[in-house]
Design an enzyme around this catalytic site. Structure first.
Site, PDB file in Angstrom:
ATOM      1  N   ASN A   1       7.638  71.980 -29.385  1.00 10.54           N
ATOM      2  CA  ASN A   1       6.199  71.998 -29.150  1.00 10.54           C
ATOM      3  C   ASN A   1       5.903  70.718 -27.896  1.00 10.54           C
ATOM      4  O   ASN A   1       5.542  69.720 -28.857  1.00 10.54           O
ATOM      5  CB  ASN A   1       5.837  72.701 -30.331  1.00 10.54           C
ATOM      6  CG  ASN A   1       4.116  73.514 -29.567  1.00 10.54           C
ATOM      7  OD1 ASN A   1       3.379  72.434 -29.761  1.00 10.54           O
ATOM      8  ND2 ASN A   1       4.360  73.968 -29.905  1.00 10.54           N
TER       9      ASN A   1
ATOM     10  N   LYS B   1       6.959  70.583 -34.943  1.00 10.62           N
ATOM     11  CA  LYS B   1       5.522  70.151 -34.970  1.00 10.62           C
ATOM     12  C   LYS B   1       5.206  69.640 -33.123  1.00 10.62           C
ATOM     13  O   LYS B   1       6.522  68.525 -32.460  1.00 10.62           O
ATOM     14  CB  LYS B   1       5.417  69.110 -35.823  1.00 10.62           C
ATOM     15  CG  LYS B   1       3.576  69.142 -35.226  1.00 10.62           C
ATOM     16  CD  LYS B   1       2.523  69.690 -36.313  1.00 10.62           C
ATOM     17  CE  LYS B   1       1.552  69.261 -35.840  1.00 10.62           C
ATOM     18  NZ  LYS B   1       0.476  70.084 -35.775  1.00 10.62           N
TER      19      LYS B   1
ATOM     20  N   ALA C   1      -7.429  72.338 -39.149  1.00 10.84           N
ATOM     21  CA  ALA C   1      -7.538  71.667 -37.960  1.00 10.84           C
ATOM     22  C   ALA C   1      -7.028  70.274 -38.730  1.00 10.84           C
ATOM     23  O   ALA C   1      -7.507  69.431 -38.247  1.00 10.84           O
ATOM     24  CB  ALA C   1      -9.117  71.277 -38.360  1.00 10.84           C
TER      25      ALA C   1
ATOM     26  N   CYS D   1      -3.779  74.076 -28.605  1.00  6.35           N
ATOM     27  CA  CYS D   1      -4.501  74.621 -29.685  1.00  6.35           C
ATOM     28  C   CYS D   1      -6.181  74.578 -29.676  1.00  6.35           C
ATOM     29  O   CYS D   1      -6.286  73.734 -29.272  1.00  6.35           O
ATOM     30  CB  CYS D   1      -4.224  72.723 -29.997  1.00  6.35           C
ATOM     31  SG  CYS D   1      -4.440  72.400 -31.467  1.00  6.35           S
TER      32      CYS D   1
ATOM     33  N   ILE E   1       0.548  84.613 -30.929  1.00  2.00           N
ATOM     34  CA  ILE E   1      -0.639  83.878 -30.288  1.00  2.00           C
ATOM     35  C   ILE E   1      -0.963  82.676 -31.010  1.00  2.00           C
ATOM     36  O   ILE E   1      -0.528  82.907 -31.968  1.00  2.00           O
ATOM     37  CB  ILE E   1      -1.701  84.303 -30.448  1.00  2.00           C
ATOM     38  CG1 ILE E   1      -2.470  85.037 -31.522  1.00  2.00           C
ATOM     39  CG2 ILE E   1      -1.803  86.227 -29.639  1.00  2.00           C
ATOM     40  CD1 ILE E   1      -3.293  86.122 -31.746  1.00  2.00           C
TER      41      ILE E   1
END
Ligand SMILES: Cc1cc2nc3c(=O)[nH]c(=O)nc-3n(C[C@H](O)[C@H](O)[C@H](O)COP(=O)(O)OP(=O)(O)OC[C@H]3O[C@@H](n4cnc5c(N)ncnc54)[C@H](O)[C@@H]3O)c2cc1C
Ligand SMILES: Cc1cc2nc3c(=O)[nH]c(=O)nc-3n(C[C@H](O)[C@H](O)[C@H](O)COP(=O)(O)OP(=O)(O)OC[C@H]3O[C@@H](n4cnc5c(N)ncnc54)[C@H](O)[C@@H]3O)c2cc1C
Ligand SMILES: Cc1cc2nc3c(=O)[nH]c(=O)nc-3n(C[C@H](O)[C@H](O)[C@H](O)COP(=O)(O)O)c2cc1C
Ligand SMILES: Cc1cc2nc3c(=O)[nH]c(=O)nc-3n(C[C@H](O)[C@H](O)[C@H](O)COP(=O)(O)O)c2cc1C
Ligand code: FES
Ligand code: FES
Lengths: 255, 304, 304, 255
Positions: free
Chosen positions: B99, B45, B70, B130, B191
């Site tokens: 990440n 994450k 979201a 993001c 993507i």
């Protein structure tokens, strides 16, 4: 342990308006323990609908390796679920989350449920009764047509029904009944719409209570952070409804 | 024997399959279900400097063959990831791709510098794409010059190879890919999600509290595949492809289009065993197709 | 009585539902199935100066909840459309929106000038966004300045109001919308298809002969809705919304997001009666939601 | 007239390897006339899979308002179709396109089919026979396991089978059989893979022939331009397989 299993549909019944009772069989039932846990159901092999649906475990029969869900067929996924017949298979992930701590009740417990929050209270009532705890059931529904399991709850203890339209039992919400009842219980357990959970906590600020929350879910197992709520502990503290809950002690969750 | 291994900068993968960032937390939950050492890698994450609480709920909504999210980069913050999540993951024989997210270049640099020091972090994935954070994030991924400079800054401090995660919400993804290549990126991951929205027809209200969210799942696979194909044709960088992968043939497609490895995101929610299942099926599928190694398959669509 | 009418430049629609361009030919085929006078309007297939044969086949491919197409603007050409297709459509009491395409500004200008003279053409839809033509088309839709100038040029010659059809394959759709607003557009139609690709996993070959195609259908609805919402918030132009509409609640969503009318594309292939069916259901659905007119519903998501 | 109808599944049988015979009932059958026409089938109410599947009409029974399709369950859509059972409903759009012009045959016709191109030839053979035309059937399949309707065709006329692997009949393609047969027919009709159609036209340059083509389809009714082929008529001429065809005279379509 969490398992994913293609479980066999044993029975599906329409038991009230838009409400279905679905019984499935499989070894996943061996893993079930606490009332208030839920399963995450994939309603079709297709990716449309994509996500699993969280449904509470309404009753467990370990011997026959069966368990029952009670759900409202309203949206796309639950409508597909309602088409399943005995002999079909459905993909179930579970049991998930932490349920109601039955050992916390001492002598007498109030079980307060609203609508599709009522189902998990049934397994809870069974387990409490088998531990010798007296249970009182205060259940709210939209209308007479939406009521289910009234007799089954009555067989386990005092049962009070409220309907919004007054077509059966007390007119209004469960809180109308709560106002009338003596506070002669040690513990309450509740599941239903957030507004109801708020009202119940408000009604019994001094009592030990446990509430089951709902949130939109992705993974159902704690990995995606979809289902979080902030807590009263600190500004940065949060819980995940799916894996830390869905049941939490009263006063913890900010909903 | 089918050779399932893939070698790309920083990563010697035993197979090309890994869970995508944000769909696998820090591995703990899926570790209850299967041995994480089976995975080619794990993309954890997004990590930011500080603890982030993310967006209000509801954070997810279902769409046709897809979902919106979201989450908003909720994560326990750099310190906790470094001191607790990453050490916990060391019990597994699996390389971690960290990440990295942030609001300013300094944020990215700080996280990249620190997190790349962890022994099991073999590569960074810089999340310049993001769609769910209000500042920073999104612009880094849509302006080639900004993306290039961020890449440079991160490369300077990282102890491990740097992959840049591209946003599909751009007119010309190749120009962004080329910019990060110039900036010194070691690879590309792509993507991220497409920006989308769902309304409740009863009320007209957005279902997602944040109004818009990122679209993922099978619905976006055609867009992802097209972008991987274009970028792999026009840059030299290795690509970790993703977007709507749910089964072994989706993996074949991404490899064919030019990806060297493939990440699985949303499908983990549908079938938590999807990664090991695909890994199990890959050798036989390769054999059926007449290939002896993953390597041979990579980019075959360009060679037809 | 529910008021189903909508008034936008050039168009007095008896209801807000119309088939999208390219998904309804010039109406002849669907006229075998139902009376086209029921429709709010008809957006006819793109018309170019010359007859166009379009791309090689296969031209369509199925994807999860969507499809790809690369028809490539096949059409009989301006002369034949003006002399034969449009006059044939005059038998129906329905306004026609003529979809105009081309490779150069001159092409657009020529088609717009001529086709806007037809008595039943009440508006033009300028297709600056078709992803399936190699030259022209796509760049017009991705560069704000170019889009503005094209709009100006077309406005100068058109005898009827001009709607510009936007491409979703851009970083910032609002900037394009604002540019065409500056250029004098009377309205916007959106969205065209997302650029995508499908491969055959057996061979690695693209399924579509043209390699890439335009993605349409329910899969793209979240993207379309988001873009309509953004553009309606930031421009004054009326919008005809589209992208993945299949039922009455999809129409409610697009109207809520700010569209004044809604076009139905791909769904016509799945259910050829989808337009009249939606038109039939709309009044009751509005009533259920507590609205007396389409007008009241338009943009309600912005007013919450 | 083209109709859209939810037709009732009367019967579904597996009749060869991956090959199913599906019989449905409804008033849409009243509209069916020419052999070689097809229907466009929606296999699920969901939008996944999204598009309809074109399937030829394999035989028509006007009296019972039933018709039969024969199809290979290979991809996602046809596999879902193969799960349908008697009593289920499927959404059928049809009849579509222009079929084989039976009136063009004079005395004797060759019916040449390959694989899933064979089904429409069955209704064609029935109609030709009922007009007193002698029919010879030359049918190609992958292997013995893939053969269907051999007996049914035999009951209508001389029937020759080729299999690619030689497991039944002549080894190889239908053209191997054609090479051996006398050219004693006036008209041929053919349906099958494009390569086969090419070979057949090549084999009989002097004969009157009609061929049924396949193309990927969107709408199925002529509106979307998905299924076009260019023709030999001019540089700019084209046909749509769905509405101008799928059957065309030999020498017209550039495939
Ligand atoms: C822990 C938990 C236990 C639950 N137990 C039950 C139960 O026993 N019986 C029952 O009828 N319902 C229960 N629910 C609610 C149930 O999950 C939703 O009614 C159901 O997901 C709606 O799906 P749908 O296909 O009908 O709706 P759709 O509108 O098609 O759903 C779209 C998406 O939104 C989600 N969603 C919609 N409503 C809810 C909701 N109220 N809560 C969470 N997600 C939602 C769906 O899961 C799906 O991802 C429970 C929810 C949770 C979180
Ligand atoms: C006029 C016509 C008549 C036909 N008649 C028959 C028949 O009687 N029996 C039979 O078995 N098959 C027939 N076919 C072929 C049949 O349409 C395809 O086999 C079927 O569409 C494949 O669908 P799927 O779900 O198995 O494959 P998928 O791979 O899931 O299909 C994906 C998409 O590609 C399309 N597609 C795939 N293969 C073909 C193909 N060969 N031709 C056209 N579209 C294709 C599908 O329609 C769908 O849109 C006919 C085709 C046409 C054009
Ligand atoms: C719930 C969720 C959370 C995500 N969080 C992140 C994230 O933190 N960082 C990131 O780079 N991508 C994130 N993504 C994007 C995925 O990594 C992936 O790029 C995208 O979902 C497309 O793949 P899929 O279609 O397989 O899901 C997230 C996606 C989802 C669905
Ligand atoms: C087969 C096909 C052909 C199309 N042709 C055109 C066209 O000629 N001109 C145009 O502006 N849009 C064309 N479109 C785009 C549609 O008008 C519409 O913008 C898009 O498909 C999104 O809507 P939908 O999801 O309802 O299909 C075409 C779409 C399809 C599927
Ligand atoms: S649903 Fe994924 S964390 Fe709770
Ligand atoms: S399939 Fe649409 S024109 Fe033939």
């Amino acid at each position: 342990m969490i398992k994913q299993e293609r479980m066999k549909v044993v029975d599906q019944q329409s038991i009230a308006k838009h409400i279905f009772e679905l019984t499935v069989e499989g070894s996943l039932v061996d893993e079930m323990a606490e009332p208030g846990q839920f399963v995450h159901v994939r309603v079709a092999d297709s990716f449309e609908p994509l996500l699993r649906r969280p449904i509470s475990i309404a009753s467990i029969d370990k011997e026959s390796k069966r368990f029952t869900m009670i759900y409202r067929a309203e949206g796309r996924g639950t409508q597909i679920l309602a088409d399943k017949r005995a002999g079909d298979e459905i993909d179930v992930l579970g049991p998930l989350g932490h349920g109601f701590p039955v050992e916390q009740a001492e002598k007498k417990a109030f079980l307060i449920g609203g609508g599709i929050g009522v189902p998990p209270l049934y397994e809870l009532a069974k387990q409490l009764n088998s531990r010798g705890i007296e249970t009182v059931h205060i259940l709210g529904f939209e209308s007479k047509q939406a009521i289910f399991y009234e007799e089954k709850f009555k067989a386990l203890g005092d049962t009070h029904i409220a309907t919004v339209d007054g077509s059966h039992g007390t007119e209004g919400f469960v809180t109308h009944i709560l106002n009338e009842l003596p506070h002669d219980f040690d513990t309450y357990f509740s599941c239903g719409p957030t507004a109801m959970l708020e009202a119940v906590q408000w009604a019994y600020p001094q009592k030990r209570g446990f509430l089951s929350y709902e949130q939109r879910m992705g993974c159902g197992i704690g990995a995606c952070f979809a289902c979080v709520c902030r807590t009263t502990k600190s500004e940065t503290d949060y819980i995940k409804v799916c894996s830390d809950g869905p049941v939490f002690p009263a006063g913890v969750v900010i909903s | 024997m089918i050779d399932m291994t893939v070698k790309i900068p920083g990563l010697e993968l035993k197979n090309p399959i890994m869970p995508a960032s944000g769909c696998f937390g820090f591995g703990k939950e899926y570790a209850q279900l299967y041995d994480l050492s089976q995975l080619g890698a794990i993309m954890i994450k997004a990590t930011t400097v500080e603890t982030r609480l993310g967006n209000p709920t509801p954070r997810v909504a279902e769409t046709s063959s897809g979902m919106l999210n979201a989450i908003g980069l909720q994560n326990p913050g750099l310190e906790s990831v470094s001191n607790s999540e990453l050490p916990w993951l060391e019990q597994f024989d699996v390389p971690i791709i960290a990440n990295v997210a942030g609001t300013t270049t300094e944020d990215y640099v700080e996280v990249a510098r620190e997190i790349s020091k962890a022994t099991n972090v073999h590569a960074l994935e810089i999340n310049i794409s993001c769609p769910n954070v209000k500042k920073g994030g999104i612009t880094f991924g849509t302006d080639p010059a900004v993306a290039r400079e961020l890449t440079r800054a991160v490369k300077e401090v990282s102890s491990v190879p740097v992959y840049i995660k591209l946003s599909p919400n751009v007119t010309d993804i190749v120009s962004i890919a080329k910019a990060v290549e110039e900036g010194g990126a070691d690879g590309i991951t792509m993507i991220n999600t497409l920006l989308g929205m769902r309304l409740d027809p009863k009320t007209g209200r957005p279902v997602i509290a944040n109004i818009t969210g990122g679209l993922s799942g099978p619905a976006i696979k055609p867009v992802a595949l097209r972008m991987v194909y274009e970028v792999s044709k026009q840059t030299q960088l290795p690509i970790i492809g993703m977007g709507g992968v749910t089964d072994v043939d989706d993996v074949i497609d991404f490899l064919s289009a030019g990806a060297s490895a493939v990440a699985v995101g949303t499908a983990n929610f549908v079938n938590p065993f999807v990664c090991p299942e695909i890994i199990g099926k890959l050798p036989e599928r390769l054999h059926e197709l007449g290939y002896d190694s993953i390597q041979e398959l990579i980019g075959r669509s360009h060679r037809l």
